[in-house]
Design an enzyme around this catalytic site. Structure first.
Site, short mmCIF file in Angstrom:
data_model
loop_
_atom_site.label_atom_id
_atom_site.label_comp_id
_atom_site.label_asym_id
_atom_site.label_seq_id
_atom_site.Cartn_x
_atom_site.Cartn_y
_atom_site.Cartn_z
CD GLN A 75 -2.94 -0.23 -0.23
OE1 GLN A 75 -2.62 0.47 -0.70
NE2 GLN A 75 -3.33 -1.13 -1.05
CB SER A 76 3.63 2.08 -1.74
OG SER A 76 4.82 3.26 -1.91
CG ASN A 77 0.56 6.32 0.94
OD1 ASN A 77 -1.03 6.41 0.50
ND2 ASN A 77 0.72 6.42 1.92
#
Ligand code: PLP
Length: 338
Positions: A75-77
């Site tokens: 879930q890397s922004n």
């Protein structure tokens, strides 16, 4: 210090707003809380990586790159904002996602930031938790170079001295904004992970002789390691700015008491902080970074770390897209069904 010496491509909406959180301040009984809305940088729902990418993408273009490669947790922004920047600049994008949490919830593995990576046209590949992600990127890049491509490799979180210039820039912006508002900032608090945000802020705020102390709330590493990472990068960033020796160890403070079981694993404090700010201020935090950062700030307030008349600015670093990867942590969807 002259930031205009460094190539930059505008990707974000700046300056971001600096606003009071009146309801939350009243609810907690002081100090006076403010929020710097770096969740409003605009690019693909915004976030702190956009400021770093302004300098990183300019460097990539100067080097004649035809694609960006980066890495992050599922879930890397940072991955999402890199995919969007690549799309905007007409570059291809390859993202390596590390399974750091082991979650098999399809919301986590496919929705939120992952959905957006793909919407922006990035190619996504997965790696197991604990992989040497920098080495994985270098291997993929070497392969692509052998095929005639010109990849530009961005480290996790965009955290190197080029990316950290984005937060030197944010420090200049914040100090100018506060001066215009007549606001005396006593503390600046934010979530710290790959260290580029805090390193850039510290370098910028010290260079300006602002006297504003920065407190990073850790989301992954223990305190000694986090502070060492931030200090090393702040020193390199200052040297890159032409100010070697500027940053000293006492300028770098992290509190890593709010990580919980690990990176990206929800804590009770995070869930409470996300709900409280959503319900008192109408502002969405995120489960991995700003939610834990705010949980730390709230706990420190309750422990009497700040006086009632102090002005404490919370830097909202974004990440709300990650909320859609964690419905269960917030008691959803059972609540909706009820
Ligand atoms: C990456 C990130 C951070 C941490 O910033 P670093 O520069 O990696 O320390 C904080 N909040 C959000 C939402 C992020 O995506």
């Amino acid at each position: 210090m002259n930031l205009a010496r460094f190539p930059r491509i505008r990707l974000g909406h700046m300056p971001t707003p600096l606003e009071p959180m009146e309801q939350l301040s009243r609810h907690l009984g002081g100090p006076r809380l403010w929020i710097k809305r770096d969740d409003c940088t605009g690019l693909s729902t915004g976030g702190n990586k956009t400021r770093k990418l302004e300098f990183l993408c300019a460097d990539a273009q100067a080097q004649g790159a035809d694609m960006l490669i980066t890495q992050g947790a599922t879930q890397s922004n940072h991955a999402r904002q890199t995919a969007a920047a690549a799309a905007k600049l007409g570059l291809d994008c390859l993202i390596l996602l590390e399974d750091r949490t082991g979650s098999t919830d399809p919301a986590y593995t496919q929705s939120g930031n992952v959905l957006m990576d793909k919407l922006h046209g990035a190619q996504v590949a997965r790696r197991p938790g604990g992989a040497d992600m920098q080495a994985e990127m270098e291997a993929v890049a070497a392969d692509l170079r052998a095929k005639g491509r010109r990849p530009y490799v961005i480290p996790g979180g965009g955290s190197n001295p080029v990316g950290a210039l984005g937060y030197v820039n944010a420090a200049l912006e914040l100090v100018a904004q506060a001066a215009e508002m007549g606001l005396r900032i006593d503390h600046l608090v934010h979530a710290t992970g790959s260290a580029g945000t805090q390193a850039g802020l510290v370098a910028g705020l010290v260079a300006l002789n602002s006297g504003i102390p920065v407190l990073g709330i850790g989301v992954r590493a223990p305190k000694p390691k986090q502070e060492a990472n931030v200090l090393a990068l702040a020193e390199r960033t200052a040297a890159h700015l032409g100010l070697p020796g500027l940053v000293r160890p006492e300028h770098v403070v992290a509190n890593c008491d709010y990580v919980g079981q690990g990176y990206g694993i929800p804590t009770e404090g995070m869930v409470e902080a996300v709900k409280l700010v959503a319900q008192k201020e109408g502002i969405l935090l995120d489960p991995v970074y700003s939610g834990k950062g705010m949980a730390g700030l709230i706990d420190l307030i309750q422990r009497g770390q700040f006086t009632k008349d102090q002005n404490v600015v919370f830097l909202h670093t974004g990440g709300q897209a990650g909320l859609f990867g964690y419905p269960e942590a917030f008691g959803l969807p059972p609540d909706i069904a009820a």
